[in-house]
Design an enzyme around this catalytic site. Structure first.
Site, PDB file in Angstrom:
ATOM      1  N   ALA A  29       0.839  -1.209   0.000  1.00 24.60           N
ATOM      2  CA  ALA A  29       0.000   0.000   0.000  1.00 24.60           C
ATOM      3  C   ALA A  29       0.871   1.254   0.000  1.00 24.60           C
ATOM      4  O   ALA A  29       0.640   2.187  -0.784  1.00 24.60           O
ATOM      5  CB  ALA A  29      -0.937  -0.009   1.209  1.00 24.60           C
ATOM      6  N   GLU A  52       9.586   2.918   7.343  1.00 22.66           N
ATOM      7  CA  GLU A  52       9.316   1.483   7.507  1.00 22.66           C
ATOM      8  C   GLU A  52       9.944   0.995   8.810  1.00 22.66           C
ATOM      9  O   GLU A  52      11.112   1.230   9.076  1.00 22.66           O
ATOM     10  CB  GLU A  52       9.863   0.705   6.299  1.00 22.66           C
ATOM     11  N   GLU A  77      -3.572 -14.975  -3.973  1.00 24.78           N
ATOM     12  CA  GLU A  77      -4.442 -15.484  -5.025  1.00 24.78           C
ATOM     13  C   GLU A  77      -4.976 -14.259  -5.743  1.00 24.78           C
ATOM     14  O   GLU A  77      -5.863 -13.575  -5.255  1.00 24.78           O
ATOM     15  CB  GLU A  77      -5.576 -16.311  -4.420  1.00 24.78           C
ATOM     16  N   TYR A 198     -16.485 -10.740  -0.967  1.00 18.97           N
ATOM     17  CA  TYR A 198     -15.578 -11.737  -1.544  1.00 18.97           C
ATOM     18  C   TYR A 198     -16.319 -12.715  -2.447  1.00 18.97           C
ATOM     19  O   TYR A 198     -15.786 -13.175  -3.439  1.00 18.97           O
ATOM     20  CB  TYR A 198     -14.825 -12.471  -0.433  1.00 18.97           C
ATOM     21  N   VAL A 246       6.933   4.539  13.346  1.00 21.80           N
ATOM     22  CA  VAL A 246       6.071   5.678  13.703  1.00 21.80           C
ATOM     23  C   VAL A 246       5.110   5.196  14.782  1.00 21.80           C
ATOM     24  O   VAL A 246       4.618   4.069  14.712  1.00 21.80           O
ATOM     25  CB  VAL A 246       5.291   6.142  12.455  1.00 21.80           C
ATOM     26  N   SER A 283      -1.978  -4.723   8.717  1.00 18.09           N
ATOM     27  CA  SER A 283      -2.667  -5.879   8.146  1.00 18.09           C
ATOM     28  C   SER A 283      -2.428  -7.073   9.050  1.00 18.09           C
ATOM     29  O   SER A 283      -1.815  -6.956  10.108  1.00 18.09           O
ATOM     30  CB  SER A 283      -2.103  -6.179   6.762  1.00 18.09           C
TER      31      SER A 283
HETATM   32  C1  LIG Z   1      -0.881 -15.311   3.886  1.00 21.26           C
HETATM   33  C2  LIG Z   1      -1.564 -14.165   3.227  1.00 21.26           C
HETATM   34  C3  LIG Z   1      -2.292 -14.400   2.088  1.00 21.26           C
HETATM   35  C4  LIG Z   1      -2.910 -13.355   1.442  1.00 21.26           C
HETATM   36  N1  LIG Z   1      -3.586 -13.624   0.303  1.00 21.26           N
HETATM   37  C5  LIG Z   1      -4.111 -12.618  -0.403  1.00 21.26           C
HETATM   38  C6  LIG Z   1      -4.740 -12.870  -1.638  1.00 21.26           C
HETATM   39  O1  LIG Z   1      -4.834 -14.008  -2.041  1.00 21.26           O
HETATM   40  N2  LIG Z   1      -5.239 -11.843  -2.342  1.00 21.26           N
HETATM   41  C7  LIG Z   1      -5.154 -10.569  -1.859  1.00 21.26           C
HETATM   42  O2  LIG Z   1      -5.604  -9.648  -2.521  1.00 21.26           O
HETATM   43  N3  LIG Z   1      -4.589 -10.301  -0.677  1.00 21.26           N
HETATM   44  C8  LIG Z   1      -4.069 -11.295   0.049  1.00 21.26           C
HETATM   45  N4  LIG Z   1      -3.490 -11.045   1.253  1.00 21.26           N
HETATM   46  C9  LIG Z   1      -3.596  -9.704   1.786  1.00 21.26           C
HETATM   47  C10 LIG Z   1      -2.583  -8.748   1.213  1.00 21.26           C
HETATM   48  O3  LIG Z   1      -1.343  -9.388   1.082  1.00 21.26           O
HETATM   49  C11 LIG Z   1      -2.482  -7.572   2.182  1.00 21.26           C
HETATM   50  O4  LIG Z   1      -3.759  -6.984   2.340  1.00 21.26           O
HETATM   51  C12 LIG Z   1      -1.535  -6.497   1.704  1.00 21.26           C
HETATM   52  O5  LIG Z   1      -0.297  -7.038   1.320  1.00 21.26           O
HETATM   53  C13 LIG Z   1      -1.381  -5.492   2.834  1.00 21.26           C
HETATM   54  O6  LIG Z   1      -0.517  -4.481   2.420  1.00 21.26           O
HETATM   55  P1  LIG Z   1      -0.288  -3.219   3.328  1.00 21.26           P
HETATM   56  O7  LIG Z   1       0.798  -2.427   2.705  1.00 21.26           O
HETATM   57  O8  LIG Z   1      -1.568  -2.550   3.597  1.00 21.26           O
HETATM   58  O9  LIG Z   1       0.165  -3.795   4.751  1.00 21.26           O
HETATM   59  P2  LIG Z   1       1.458  -4.643   5.127  1.00 21.26           P
HETATM   60  O10 LIG Z   1       1.844  -5.542   4.040  1.00 21.26           O
HETATM   61  O11 LIG Z   1       1.194  -5.228   6.459  1.00 21.26           O
HETATM   62  O12 LIG Z   1       2.585  -3.546   5.258  1.00 21.26           O
HETATM   63  C14 LIG Z   1       2.662  -2.689   6.355  1.00 21.26           C
HETATM   64  C15 LIG Z   1       4.105  -2.258   6.507  1.00 21.26           C
HETATM   65  O13 LIG Z   1       4.170  -1.289   7.545  1.00 21.26           O
HETATM   66  C16 LIG Z   1       5.265  -1.599   8.401  1.00 21.26           C
HETATM   67  N5  LIG Z   1       4.983  -1.056   9.733  1.00 21.26           N
HETATM   68  C17 LIG Z   1       4.303  -1.649  10.746  1.00 21.26           C
HETATM   69  N6  LIG Z   1       4.249  -0.837  11.807  1.00 21.26           N
HETATM   70  C18 LIG Z   1       4.904   0.296  11.460  1.00 21.26           C
HETATM   71  C19 LIG Z   1       5.181   1.504  12.143  1.00 21.26           C
HETATM   72  N7  LIG Z   1       4.781   1.692  13.395  1.00 21.26           N
HETATM   73  N8  LIG Z   1       5.879   2.457  11.492  1.00 21.26           N
HETATM   74  C20 LIG Z   1       6.311   2.259  10.209  1.00 21.26           C
HETATM   75  N9  LIG Z   1       6.076   1.116   9.524  1.00 21.26           N
HETATM   76  C21 LIG Z   1       5.369   0.162  10.141  1.00 21.26           C
HETATM   77  C22 LIG Z   1       5.332  -3.111   8.370  1.00 21.26           C
HETATM   78  O14 LIG Z   1       6.605  -3.575   8.767  1.00 21.26           O
HETATM   79  C23 LIG Z   1       5.024  -3.396   6.914  1.00 21.26           C
HETATM   80  O15 LIG Z   1       6.171  -3.398   6.109  1.00 21.26           O
HETATM   81  C24 LIG Z   1      -2.845 -12.049   1.951  1.00 21.26           C
HETATM   82  C25 LIG Z   1      -2.119 -11.804   3.109  1.00 21.26           C
HETATM   83  C26 LIG Z   1      -1.476 -12.853   3.746  1.00 21.26           C
HETATM   84  C27 LIG Z   1      -0.673 -12.600   4.990  1.00 21.26           C
END
Ligand SMILES: Cc1cc2nc3c(=O)[nH]c(=O)nc-3n(C[C@H](O)[C@H](O)[C@H](O)COP(=O)(O)OP(=O)(O)OC[C@H]3O[C@@H](n4cnc5c(N)ncnc54)[C@H](O)[C@@H]3O)c2cc1C
Length: 435
Positions: A29, A52, A77, A198, A246, A283
């Protein structure tokens, strides 16, 4: 989206080069936000700082390659209607062949190796469930299903799936439910509203029992998506502040304007009136812990430092317009979802045996669920290109999860959440009929 809007390049907003952007969270994201700010909004890359917490980018989509094997917490997926994702990938050159985009690379990978499952559900220690393709339901349930997909969202608020269908409904024994819930990690007590979304997105578009229409990237998400985006952003001059957690934002009383970004154990970063702060909300991986062959992954019950969820909680405590993070945080014992990643070295015969049993070449079968497993274990068997150095190391890999980590296993008589990697693998071998 359509061609008219997609290929139109809007002029950069006036004064964009005078603004800075602070992006909190280096998952997909946060990275996507940086790409769109540069490529769509015309912000110079040098004006963007990404914070990060860890020393690695990707969050849920992260993966590591080590001496002993690989760690890969998640598997995606994907489907063709993930417009934002594919739009993002269309802008980024592939790392392995910069003359094509990550989108091109992914489409080619799916044309070469489309997913088609012959063994979506296994039971009785390695046998394909005979009713896996039988989606028949009683006329009453069919009507209820039809209604479910079209009912207005507001009527499903605060309702669970079992509230809607009924606790003892035949729905929870249907092949449709088995294929659907194990693929998307739904439990009966989860939100009916989410389940409806979904269903409409995945459930009825693809032949769930064959997993047709499910897409994948060429390799794991880190190598195929996160690393190319990281390189592109670095080339644009974006600053990455790694190991920087943060924990709160300084805001005005009405919570409309951010004045400062509070970094744990460090300074507060001042934010000017014309700058942007983009906070990602965390997440399911945000507070994950890890185990290995001989160590249990300890359950993280720390409520003081919950990463991005703490930032969100701090904001929500100040103003209810930030929503209700407790919906996601208050049921640790109810949501012991666990994943594992297996690396097998110098033993290709094992995966050849799995290919024979499942009827799918590695990398093409998609998810497999063991219906009899107390933990409701599912697996995805990958091909030898999932990590770039796999072939030279003679390694095979698979990813698995247990939807009910709090329940007792069928072979290992313990909750999955209390098991080491070795015990988890024993449980898996049992369900393949190898023990
Ligand atoms: C096993 C698994 C299977 C999945 N399968 C699917 C799928 O099939 N299809 C689909 O669409 N989605 C799927 N998802 C969901 C999808 O992967 C996530 O919704 C998406 O990757 C989340 O991205 P994000 O950037 O919002 O959060 P995250 O990937 O959690 O990234 C957040 C980042 O912020 C960092 N962070 C945390 N706290 C702090 C802080 N205090 N200060 C600064 N940085 C911080 C973390 O270290 C991390 O790098 C799956 C997830 C998992 C775990």
């Amino acid at each position: 989206m359509n061609i008219y809007n997609l290929f139109y390049k809007a002029p950069a907003p006036e004064g964009i080069e005078e603004r800075n952007a602070h992006i909190i969270g280096g998952g997909i994201a946060g990275l996507a936000a940086a790409v769109f700010l540069i490529d769509d909004a015309g912000m110079p890359g040098k004006n963007i700082t990404l914070y990060e917490k860890r020393n690695s980018l990707g969050g849920c989509c992260d993966a590591y390659s080590g001496e002993a094997g690989y760690i890969c917490p998640g598997e995606r997926e994907l489907e063709p209607f993930m417009e934002c994702l594919w739009y993002l990938c269309s802008k980024i050159p592939s790392l392995e062949d910069p003359s094509i985009s990550v989108l091109d690379e992914s489409v080619r990978a799916n044309k070469d190796m489309p997913i088609h499952s012959e063994s979506r559900l296994l039971c009785k220690q390695g046998h394909i469930y005979e009713k896996v393709h039988d989606y028949r339901m009683s006329p009453e349930l069919l009507l209820k299903m039809e209604h479910f997909t079209s009912i207005p969202e507001k009527d499903l608020e605060d309702m669970t799936i079992e509230d809607y269908f009924g606790k003892d409904s035949e729905f929870f024994h249907s092949s449709l439910w088995w294929c659907y819930h194990s693929m998307l990690a739904f439990k009966p007590y989860h939100s009916a509203l989410e389940a409806q979304r979904y269903f409409n997105r995945f459930g009825l578009l693809n032949r769930l029992d064959y997993l047709e229409g499910i897409l994948h990237t060429k390799r794991n998400d880190k190598d195929s998506v996160i690393k190319p985006i990281h390189k592109w952003l670095e080339d644009q001059g974006v600053t990455f502040r790694m190991d920087t957690a943060v924990y709160d934002l300084e805001m005005d009383e009405a919570c409309n304007t951010v004045y400062g970004i509070k970094i744990k154990n460090q300074e507060t970063i001042p934010v000017r009136a014309q700058d942007y702060v983009l906070l990602t909300s965390g997440s399911m991986m945000t507070n994950a812990s890890y185990g290995d062959n001989t160590h249990i992954a300890e359950i993280n019950r720390d409520t003081e430092d919950m990463g991005l969820f703490t930032v969100w909680k701090n904001l929500a405590a100040r103003n209810k317009k930030f929503g209700n993070p407790d919906k996601f945080l208050s049921h640790i014992d109810k949501t012991k979802w666990m994943s594992f990643f297996l690396t097998v070295e110098d033993y290709p015969e094992f995966f050849e045996r799995l290919e024979k049993m499942t009827g799918s070449k590695s990398g093409t079968g998609g998810g497999i669920t063991f219906m009899d497993s107390g933990w409701e274990m599912s697996l995805v068997i990958y091909d030898r290109d999932y990590f770039p150095d796999q072939r030279e190391k003679n390694r095979d890999v698979l990813w698995g999860d247990g939807l009910f980590g709090e329940r007792i296993g069928s072979y290992i008589k313990k909750p999955m959440a209390e098991c080491t990697g070795n015990e988890i693998i024993e449980e898996m071998l049992y369900h393949f009929g190898m023990l």
